[in-house]
Design a protein around this motif. Structure first.
Motif, short mmCIF file in Angstrom:
data_model
loop_
_atom_site.label_atom_id
_atom_site.label_comp_id
_atom_site.label_asym_id
_atom_site.label_seq_id
_atom_site.Cartn_x
_atom_site.Cartn_y
_atom_site.Cartn_z
N PHE A 13 0.84 -1.21 0.00
CA PHE A 13 0.00 0.00 0.00
C PHE A 13 0.87 1.25 0.00
O PHE A 13 0.63 2.20 -0.76
N VAL A 14 1.91 1.28 0.85
CA VAL A 14 2.76 2.47 0.93
C VAL A 14 3.46 2.68 -0.42
O VAL A 14 3.51 3.78 -0.97
N PHE A 15 3.93 1.59 -0.98
CA PHE A 15 4.66 1.66 -2.27
C PHE A 15 3.72 2.14 -3.38
O PHE A 15 4.07 3.00 -4.18
N THR A 16 2.46 1.64 -3.37
CA THR A 16 1.49 2.07 -4.39
C THR A 16 1.19 3.56 -4.25
O THR A 16 1.15 4.31 -5.23
N MET A 17 1.04 4.00 -2.99
CA MET A 17 0.77 5.43 -2.77
C MET A 17 1.94 6.25 -3.34
O MET A 17 1.75 7.26 -4.03
N ILE A 20 1.74 6.45 -7.10
CA ILE A 20 0.70 7.37 -7.56
C ILE A 20 1.21 8.80 -7.47
O ILE A 20 1.09 9.61 -8.40
N LEU A 21 1.89 9.12 -6.37
CA LEU A 21 2.43 10.49 -6.22
C LEU A 21 3.51 10.75 -7.26
O LEU A 21 3.59 11.82 -7.85
N LEU A 22 4.30 9.73 -7.49
CA LEU A 22 5.41 9.89 -8.46
C LEU A 22 4.86 10.09 -9.86
O LEU A 22 5.49 10.73 -10.71
N THR A 36 5.02 11.31 0.31
CA THR A 36 4.77 9.91 0.73
C THR A 36 5.01 9.78 2.22
O THR A 36 4.20 9.25 2.97
N ASN A 37 6.13 10.31 2.67
CA ASN A 37 6.49 10.20 4.08
C ASN A 37 5.47 10.91 4.96
O ASN A 37 4.95 10.33 5.92
#
Lengths: 130, 479, 39
Positions: A13-17, A20-22, A36-37
């Protein structure tokens, strides 16, 4: 939180978020990492340390109602594997965000301040403290 | 015992489902809070000086997950829960917030009720006996056992039950849940320790809590974990006073209805003898259904019923009746008759239900001169083996023991729980699907309950429908 | 059907499903656009 596969899901989930931001063209890599952080820490702080009780009827006659999610993990036992994992993730995220922002002071300040907030909330000394 | 832990992908999808439901749940809560959406669920407009009826966050899951699937649960029925069952058709125009009846009935094949031996019938010797007893005894005694509620049929049933189980005495109560919840506090007191299996039924948990004893939970059917906790408990004693425990009780169930597993009784009996603990065995699902002559898990393993200190069971699963019993040594039963809440306060077992149970028990024991009871027990065992083998061959993830009449097949996530249920109903087959919080988060499942009343054609029809629905659901993923 | 089941869209109401699919679409379009820009 200590059932099989949920840590894996959490990291995904964190990686997907982050992806998406990237993928937003108007955000640079540094901003994407800091976002992200920060978003992760805000969501983690809200879910683990603000919300109390459980979203379903528990059979413990309402005992869990006054405890935050973090305090209910493993029935309040400190330093369990789950707690260590949930403490490690924000730290690793912070280190990666610092690396990708090339240790820029502004980003560093934003990242470290959210990191401190989520880490202090996880201290055993603050168990049950309001 | 079959157990296949969910694959990482299934766990990921399940948590993805819950995350999406949680996000949309919060969006809807926000809209309800600011009046953007009309609030339909129960509202607790408590004035300041009343304690809140419920914590609004605790019903978050009910409002935003359970309601979406609610048409699959608590379906009203209008016939006996036999091999075939009639459902009352109901529809909803507002996504399950309210329902209305269309006046139609749906006749379906029943794969969801606990009717192991098929005695849930409105014809045959048991029901005739029950109907006749209404003329003799009326419907209720309207009094507790200790006052005017003890009828001849109760005493006869208790005597017959003790003979069937192979112990000195037994007592019967009018409700299965209450048998646990009200008998445990009469046997266990404050300075005792209870070692309870983590998947025990909520009536056992409630009874243990009511007793005021210290409760420790051991892993499901894990004898090593139980022994380590037993050892530690004896060494440490009471956490505050450090005195030795007055009594240590091990509480387990014979057959776990959600897992389809059977408790490792011989090992647990060996442990209780070694550490001088007491054993409370709840045979709710196994009495009548498991064992060559239906005498439950004790007979299934060939153990001695006198090795189990307190035997408990219910009449709702195999006898087509209601209520429960406690069986054991005479002094225990006398003590319970004097001090158990169910004997002091609760209305005694209804006479027709008692006669239904008694007649069914006579049939199972063969006292009616026929082999009907044996035939049904054998039929159930055959149906169970056949059905379970077919499911496994189809590729479903099936849990539990091959001897248990409950066959859980894994669905994992809540959408599949609902989708499977609806698809099966379209094919005129009623199944029970279960999800969180009755199971672990990623443990949604369908629980097939076999019955001796099912014929081979019925099972084949059900298996064919299950095969199609399993394919559509994408749950034939056993490794 | 597997997409609806594995993302719980099957349990959501039509407006929620449209909202979810719209968000997914936006994410993919921006990802494609950024890929094009950066590559």
């Amino acid at each position: 939180l200590n059932s099989k596969g949920i840590w894996f899901t959490y990291v995904i989930f964190v990686f997907t978020m982050h992806l998406i931001l990237l993928s937003l063209p108007f955000l640079s890599t540094a901003v994407a990492w800091t976002l992200t952080n920060v978003l992760h820490n805000v969501a983690a702080f809200y879910l683990l340390h603000i919300v109390k009780g459980a979203p379903w009827e528990t059979s413990d006659q309402g005992k869990a109602r006054s405890y935050t999610y973090w305090e209910q993990i493993d029935d309040g036992v400190q330093f369990t594997a789950t707690r260590k994992f949930l403490t490690t993730v924000p730290i690793v995220l912070f280190l990666m965000a610092s690396f990708y922002t090339k240790y820029d002071p502004t980003h560093f300040f934003i990242n470290v301040s959210t990191l401190i907030v989520v880490l202090i909330a996880k201290l055993p000394q603050l168990h049950g403290v309001r | 015992e079959l157990y296949e832990s969910p694959s990482r992908l299934q766990v990921f999808y399940t948590h993805l489902c819950y995350t999406i439901l949680e996000v949309f749940g919060h969006i809807r809560e926000f809209m309800r809070k600011w009046g953007l959406e009309q609030r339909k669920g129960a509202v607790d407009n408590n004035t300041e000086d009343f304690a809140p009826l419920f914590n609004s966050y605790e019903s978050f899951h009910t409002r935003n997950v359970y309601v979406r699937n609610r048409d699959c649960f608590n379906r009203p029925i209008c016939s006996v829960p036999g091999a075939e069952i009639e459902l009352v058709e109901r529809k909803s125009d507002d996504y399950n917030w309210t329902f209305y009846y269309t006046g139609e009935k749906i006749k379906v094949l029943n794969m969801g009720s606990y009717n192991y031996l098929g005695f849930a019938e409105n014809n045959g010797p048991s029901s005739r006996c029950a109907i006749k007893s209404i003329e003799d005894f009326g419907v209720s005694s309207c009094s507790s056992r200790q006052e005017l509620g003890t009828l001849r049929c109760h005493l006869e049933l208790e005597e017959l039950l003790a003979r069937f189980i192979g112990v000195e005495a037994a007592l019967v109560t009018g409700m299965g849940f209450a048998t646990n919840a009200l008998s445990i506090p009469a046997v266990i007191e404050k300075d005792c320790l209870i070692l309870s299996d983590e998947l025990n039924h909520v009536s056992l948990i409630l009874g243990a809590r009511l007793s005021g004893a210290t409760i420790r939970v051991f892993k499901h059917n894990n004898v090593q974990d139980l022994e380590s906790k037993l050892k530690k408990a004896i060494i440490d004693g009471h956490p505050l006073t450090r005195r030795p425990w007055k009594k240590i009780f091990i509480i387990v169930e014979g057959v776990y209805s959600m897992e389809g597993t059977i408790t490792p009784l011989p090992e647990i009996i060996a442990l209780k003898k070694k550490y001088k603990a007491y054993l409370y065995l709840d045979e709710a699902h196994s009495i009548g259904a498991v064992g060559p002559t239906g005498r439950g898990v004790v007979e299934h393993y060939g153990c001695d019923p006198r090795d189990v200190d307190v035997l408990m069971g219910t009449f709702s699963k195999s006898f087509g009746a209601a209520g429960g019993y406690v069986a054991g040594p005479q002094n225990l039963i006398n003590h319970l008759k004097n001090s158990s809440h169910s004997h002091c306060y609760a209305t005694s077992m209804s006479a027709p239900v008692c006669m239904q149970t008694k007649k069914t028990l006579e049939i199972i024991m063969g006292l009616d001169g026929t082999k009907e009871g044996q035939r049904r027990i054998k039929q159930l065992a055959e149906n169970t083996r056949y059905f379970r083998d077919k499911l496994k061959k189809m590729g479903f993830v099936v849990y539990g023991n091959s001897g248990s009449p409950i066959v859980p097949a894994m669905l994992y996530m809540p959408p599949k729980v609902a989708f499977f249920n609806r698809l099966m109903l379209e094919r005129k087959i009623a199944v029970v699907t279960v999800g969180f919080p009755a199971t672990p988060l990623a443990g949604g499942r369908v629980r097939f309950c076999l019955s001796a009343a099912h014929t081979r054609e019925m099972l084949d029809r059900a298996l064919q429908a299950i095969d199609e629905c399993g394919h559509l659901n994408g749950i034939k993923i056993s490794k | 059907m597997q997409y609806l089941l594995n993302t719980a869209l099957y349990m959501l109401e039509p407006p929620e499903i449209k909202l979810f699919n719209f968000i997914i679409l936006v994410v993919f379009v921006t990802a494609a656009y950024s890929t094009y820009i950066f590559l």
